[in-house]
Motif scaffolding. Sequence first.
Motif, PDB file in Angstrom:
ATOM      1  N   THR A 103       0.865  -1.189   0.000  1.00 39.32           N
ATOM      2  CA  THR A 103       0.000   0.000   0.000  1.00 39.32           C
ATOM      3  C   THR A 103       0.903   1.241   0.000  1.00 39.32           C
ATOM      4  OG1 THR A 103      -0.197  -0.087   2.401  1.00 39.32           O
ATOM      5  CG2 THR A 103      -1.914  -1.209   1.110  1.00 39.32           C
ATOM      6  N   CYS A 104       0.446   2.346   0.556  1.00 34.28           N
ATOM      7  CA  CYS A 104       1.220   3.591   0.527  1.00 34.28           C
ATOM      8  C   CYS A 104       0.797   4.435   1.715  1.00 34.28           C
ATOM      9  CB  CYS A 104       0.927   4.306  -0.802  1.00 34.28           C
ATOM     10  SG  CYS A 104       1.432   6.035  -0.850  1.00 34.28           S
ATOM     11  N   SER A 105       1.752   4.864   2.527  1.00 29.91           N
ATOM     12  CA  SER A 105       1.402   5.613   3.746  1.00 29.91           C
ATOM     13  C   SER A 105       0.699   6.927   3.407  1.00 29.91           C
ATOM     14  CB  SER A 105       2.645   5.873   4.592  1.00 29.91           C
ATOM     15  OG  SER A 105       3.612   6.583   3.854  1.00 29.91           O
ATOM     16  N   LEU A 106       1.073   7.507   2.259  1.00 23.94           N
ATOM     17  CA  LEU A 106       0.450   8.772   1.858  1.00 23.94           C
ATOM     18  C   LEU A 106      -1.020   8.546   1.476  1.00 23.94           C
ATOM     19  CD1 LEU A 106       0.606  11.753   1.191  1.00 23.94           C
ATOM     20  CD2 LEU A 106       1.806  11.179  -0.924  1.00 23.94           C
ATOM     21  N   VAL A 131      -1.918  11.620  -7.269  1.00 24.47           N
ATOM     22  CA  VAL A 131      -2.241  10.263  -7.729  1.00 24.47           C
ATOM     23  C   VAL A 131      -2.082   9.224  -6.609  1.00 24.47           C
ATOM     24  CG1 VAL A 131       0.078   9.730  -8.601  1.00 24.47           C
ATOM     25  CG2 VAL A 131      -1.929   8.742  -9.745  1.00 24.47           C
ATOM     26  N   ASN A 132      -1.272   9.539  -5.584  1.00 23.99           N
ATOM     27  CA  ASN A 132      -1.080   8.614  -4.454  1.00 23.99           C
ATOM     28  C   ASN A 132      -2.308   8.623  -3.554  1.00 23.99           C
ATOM     29  OD1 ASN A 132       1.496   9.297  -5.545  1.00 23.99           O
ATOM     30  ND2 ASN A 132       2.486   8.480  -3.731  1.00 23.99           N
ATOM     31  N   THR A 133      -3.421   8.142  -4.094  1.00 22.22           N
ATOM     32  CA  THR A 133      -4.694   8.103  -3.371  1.00 22.22           C
ATOM     33  C   THR A 133      -5.451   6.850  -3.800  1.00 22.22           C
ATOM     34  OG1 THR A 133      -5.532   9.525  -5.141  1.00 22.22           O
ATOM     35  CG2 THR A 133      -5.147  10.584  -3.032  1.00 22.22           C
ATOM     36  N   ALA A 189       0.958  12.939   4.515  1.00 28.71           N
ATOM     37  CA  ALA A 189       2.383  12.906   4.133  1.00 28.71           C
ATOM     38  C   ALA A 189       2.833  11.467   3.914  1.00 28.71           C
ATOM     39  CB  ALA A 189       3.218  13.552   5.232  1.00 28.71           C
ATOM     40  N   CYS A 190       3.994  11.347   3.271  1.00 31.38           N
ATOM     41  CA  CYS A 190       4.618  10.040   3.036  1.00 31.38           C
ATOM     42  C   CYS A 190       5.665   9.803   4.118  1.00 31.38           C
ATOM     43  CB  CYS A 190       5.277  10.045   1.657  1.00 31.38           C
ATOM     44  SG  CYS A 190       6.664   8.901   1.514  1.00 31.38           S
ATOM     45  N   HIS A 191       5.618   8.635   4.749  1.00 31.56           N
ATOM     46  CA  HIS A 191       6.536   8.355   5.863  1.00 31.56           C
ATOM     47  C   HIS A 191       7.995   8.286   5.407  1.00 31.56           C
ATOM     48  CE1 HIS A 191       6.389   4.379   4.129  1.00 31.56           C
ATOM     49  NE2 HIS A 191       7.163   3.873   5.057  1.00 31.56           N
ATOM     50  N   VAL A 192       8.236   7.975   4.137  1.00 30.08           N
ATOM     51  CA  VAL A 192       9.616   7.879   3.636  1.00 30.08           C
ATOM     52  C   VAL A 192      10.182   9.287   3.417  1.00 30.08           C
ATOM     53  CG1 VAL A 192      11.089   7.014   1.761  1.00 30.08           C
ATOM     54  CG2 VAL A 192       9.078   5.696   2.471  1.00 30.08           C
ATOM     55  N   HIS A 193       9.457  10.106   2.668  1.00 33.55           N
ATOM     56  CA  HIS A 193       9.988  11.429   2.309  1.00 33.55           C
ATOM     57  C   HIS A 193      10.049  12.391   3.495  1.00 33.55           C
ATOM     58  CE1 HIS A 193       9.361   9.752  -1.680  1.00 33.55           C
ATOM     59  NE2 HIS A 193      10.307  10.586  -2.046  1.00 33.55           N
ATOM     60  N   GLU A 194       9.164  12.171   4.483  1.00 42.64           N
ATOM     61  CA  GLU A 194       9.195  13.058   5.659  1.00 42.64           C
ATOM     62  C   GLU A 194      10.407  12.774   6.544  1.00 42.64           C
ATOM     63  OE1 GLU A 194       5.799  14.231   7.900  1.00 42.64           O
ATOM     64  OE2 GLU A 194       5.935  15.718   6.299  1.00 42.64           O
TER      65      GLU A 194
HETATM   66 FE1  SF4 Z   1       3.789   5.918  -0.896  1.00 42.37          FE
HETATM   67 FE2  SF4 Z   1       5.880   7.150   0.157  1.00 42.37          FE
HETATM   68 FE3  SF4 Z   1       6.134   4.649  -0.703  1.00 42.37          FE
HETATM   69 FE4  SF4 Z   1       5.819   6.681  -2.467  1.00 42.37          FE
HETATM   70  S1  SF4 Z   1       7.554   6.330  -1.087  1.00 42.37           S
HETATM   71  S2  SF4 Z   1       4.766   4.707  -2.483  1.00 42.37           S
HETATM   72  S3  SF4 Z   1       4.446   8.009  -1.307  1.00 42.37           S
HETATM   73  S4  SF4 Z   1       4.841   5.342   1.000  1.00 42.37           S
END
Ligand code: SF4
Length: 328
Positions: A103-106, A131-133, A189-194
């Motif tokens: 999935t994706c944290s954002l 698009v990250n939705t 927010a995205c946990h990686v980029h933050e």
């Molecule tokens: Fe989602 Fe962040 Fe992973 Fe991109 S890097 S897919 S925004 S969790």
Amino acid sequence: MVDNCEKWMQAGYVTEPVPAGTNLRDEIRRMAKEKNAVIMAHYYTQPEIQDTADFVGDSLALAQQAAKTDADIIVMCGVHFMGETNKILCPEKKVLVPDLNATCSLAESCPAPEFAEFVKAHPDHTVISYVNTTAAIKALTDIVVTSGNALKIVNSLPKDEKIVFGPDRNLGNYINSITGRKMVLWDGACHVHEKFSLTRILELKEKHPQAKILVHPECKGPVVKVADKVGSTAALLKFSQEDEAKEFIVATESGILHKMQQACPDKVFLPAPPDDSTCACNECNYMKLITMEKLYNCLRYEWPEVKVDKQTSEQAVKCINRMLELSK
Ligand code: SF4
Ligand code: 13P
């Protein structure tokens, strides 16, 4: 087999062991040809996945590619929202993601019921979503954007247009700062980029004064401020190829370094460190769930398949098509 299916469903991927001695890359390529499947991968996936795929790209390029493919099966090596976008664009095709846990944290930072309330509270606003939705969020959206076209699309709207932007507060703040607009932002927010640390990036820059700093707009404002280039993964890759610098500090998920290094073997690419003294680079644990074994099994058993209900899909496709139109 029924037992196995239940096991797979619980796991979210095909759990069958790969037969001993299988050459994964060759078998994956053979099955893809036999089944008329196209394998797409995002730059954050593991290097061997990128090297096996037919097409590697950023979110925009992956959507554009899905919209025009004549394959019967799309295997999306990336996270779930990318598979959903493909399925919405190609409802008649079989769309597979090798592990549904990707999935994706954002995307998860923006649940549909709450976002629906947020939209309702701003009735005269155009709704722009990254698009990250999930598909459910896209069904509430007027225009989708990616990091590759967000500025261009926002700039194409009248200056006084009222806009609700979700879910990434960092990308939203970045667009507001560049355009002078006052988009109302969802607080996601995205946990990686933050996690990127400005202090550690500046320490690295001190050791490599000639290095240019490349930053994805999902990073926090202070990190974006020290960038020589801000852009989507594809834009950062292109910049690293075209710029005369020989060293780069890369503040986005470290999977992109594979393509950067492949394209420019003589240049040095340094992953920007996260705010955690034990790690040198920053990985998306969701993207890294996609392995060669899961890709092999996914093609072999044509499972797990991404499903989007018809009503959501018919609503969501409008904002994605609008993005594709505005990106031409
Ligand atoms: Fe989602 Fe962040 Fe992973 Fe991109 S890097 S897919 S925004 S969790
Ligand atoms: P790009 O569209 O820039 O590849 O970004 C996708 C993503 O998930 C960023 O975290």
